[in-house]
Design a protein around this motif. Sequence first.
Motif, PDB file in Angstrom:
ATOM      1  N   ALA A 160       0.834  -1.207   0.000  1.00  0.00           N
ATOM      2  CA  ALA A 160       0.000   0.000   0.000  1.00  0.00           C
ATOM      3  C   ALA A 160       0.864   1.250   0.000  1.00  0.00           C
ATOM      4  CB  ALA A 160      -0.912  -0.010   1.223  1.00  0.00           C
ATOM      5  N   SER A 161       1.989   1.188   0.730  1.00  0.00           N
ATOM      6  CA  SER A 161       2.814   2.395   0.765  1.00  0.00           C
ATOM      7  C   SER A 161       3.666   2.534  -0.482  1.00  0.00           C
ATOM      8  CB  SER A 161       3.680   2.423   2.021  1.00  0.00           C
ATOM      9  OG  SER A 161       4.148   1.157   2.337  1.00  0.00           O
ATOM     10  N   ALA A 162       3.770   1.465  -1.285  1.00  0.00           N
ATOM     11  CA  ALA A 162       4.590   1.561  -2.495  1.00  0.00           C
ATOM     12  C   ALA A 162       3.769   1.909  -3.728  1.00  0.00           C
ATOM     13  CB  ALA A 162       5.319   0.245  -2.731  1.00  0.00           C
TER      14      ALA A 162
ATOM     15  N   ARG B  88      -1.880   4.722  -5.770  1.00  0.00           N
ATOM     16  CA  ARG B  88      -2.706   4.670  -4.565  1.00  0.00           C
ATOM     17  C   ARG B  88      -3.939   3.786  -4.770  1.00  0.00           C
ATOM     18  NH1 ARG B  88      -0.838   7.188  -0.627  1.00  0.00           N
ATOM     19  NH2 ARG B  88       0.379   9.076  -0.768  1.00  0.00           N
TER      20      ARG B  88
ATOM     21  N   ARG C 160       5.241   0.032   6.172  1.00  0.00           N
ATOM     22  CA  ARG C 160       3.974   0.684   5.841  1.00  0.00           C
ATOM     23  C   ARG C 160       4.163   2.198   5.745  1.00  0.00           C
ATOM     24  NH1 ARG C 160       0.492   2.784   3.746  1.00  0.00           N
ATOM     25  NH2 ARG C 160      -1.713   2.983   4.280  1.00  0.00           N
TER      26      ARG C 160
ATOM     27  N   GLU D  55       4.759   5.519   4.501  1.00  0.00           N
ATOM     28  CA  GLU D  55       4.940   6.186   3.214  1.00  0.00           C
ATOM     29  C   GLU D  55       5.759   7.445   3.478  1.00  0.00           C
ATOM     30  OE1 GLU D  55       1.301   6.879   1.069  1.00  0.00           O
ATOM     31  OE2 GLU D  55       0.404   5.053   1.881  1.00  0.00           O
TER      32      GLU D  55
ATOM     33  N   ARG E 136      13.405   3.573   1.534  1.00  0.00           N
ATOM     34  CA  ARG E 136      12.569   4.763   1.305  1.00  0.00           C
ATOM     35  C   ARG E 136      13.073   5.930   2.142  1.00  0.00           C
ATOM     36  NH1 ARG E 136       7.234   1.281   2.182  1.00  0.00           N
ATOM     37  NH2 ARG E 136       7.153   0.333   0.134  1.00  0.00           N
TER      38      ARG E 136
END
Lengths: 317, 137
Positions: free
Chosen positions: A289-291, A295, B44, B46, B83
């Motif tokens: 989901a974060s990648a 979205r 998770r 972002e 990230r």
Amino acid sequence: MSKHHFKEYSPHHPDVITSMEFERILSATGPTGGELKRPSDGTKPKTIAMISCVGSRDERYHRYCSKVCCMYMLKHARILKEKYPDIKIFLFFIDVRTAGKDFEEFYVYTKELGAKIIRGGRVSAVDVKPDGKLRVRGFDVDLCSPVEVSVDLVVLATAIEPPDGVEELGSMFTATCGREGFLREVHTKLYPVETQARGVFIAGCVQGPKDIPESIAQARAAAAATAALVIPGKIRFEAVISEVDRDKCSSCGVCVPLCPYTAIRIVEYKGKEKAYIEPALCAGCGVCASACPSRAITFHGFTTEQIMAQIDALTEA
Amino acid sequence: MAWEPRLIVIACHWCTYAGADLAGSLRYSYPPTVHIVRVPCSGRVEPEFIAEALMRGADGVFVGGCHFGDCHYKEGNYKAIRRFKLLKKALTDLGVEPDRVQLEWISGSEGKKFAEAMTAFDARIRELGPNPMKGGA
């Protein structure tokens, strides 16, 4: 383990054998038809030494205890003593580990049969004497002195090792190996047969050295755990898992290699290739989901909106 | 009233969040400027979460995950660090002090480490002063 790792125990000599080979010699269906003959000249040995912890509990090889050696050494000694009471048997142990139901009784009985148990340090060397006998040098804590025995046959209780290729096997279904190379369970006490891969269970020596009763207990647990998944005919998903909005998905495929559980694959949807997350495999980490650049992946329970709302609330002046 | 920093800590559920819990059980104190957001895994997180927090005026953002090899989801922390490094570079280019964001591995048994890390992070942010983006992005 092969005996050839242990140069200090004269592995080149045909009368230095592993317990596995000795087991075959004792077996009625073995190469000698169950008759006790030593490999070099086929005569019956009069004195036998057995050495424990060969490769186990040893920083040079494996730090773990192979667990079953103490018991099978006692078993071998017992079989020999019952069949040939005149044979002298020396059992060299670091410690005798006979924990388990009825195991201590087995130990006491074997001692009563006349097998000589030498507890103490590790056997330092096995060498060949000029008369052809094998000399075993060790230490006896009860005597507080070094001991030396001359024997006709030396049996090495070598360590249990994880089989070759277990790492590759594990990686095929995303189960991981521990430091010692055995497949790892999710939790030592609470999830002893479950692996990181959902629906894959382990039992027996692939998880670590263990004896037959334990392997059977574990195998039954694994079978029951499998049945519990299969018999209802349906699987309850976790609530906290990710889901792809396939209308938003741009089919870039970024998420597919990221998933540690191989739960994401590309399937056809409305004539186009789109990502699909298998809910039964998803463990709910949220990496995908974060990648997702589009979205398109909603991570239920920790949606981007929910986390953003938390951050917004916490940063409000 | 004197300025007090506002710190956002994004903690992974299995390690750092448990570490924070343990810090409490063990009665280790850490600054009240810390505000924890729980996520299942550091993987998770972002980069947008961190950027959003900074834009909304947080003075520092701390991300806590499991040690390498300990991730409950096997390798989420490796993804987090990849990230994070990129984000830190981008923030530096944008003129944000890189020390305003921090990534640390704190396990569930490291309550003391959590408290110490929070104290040190609070002190560092106090040195840096208020977030220049506060009050208008």
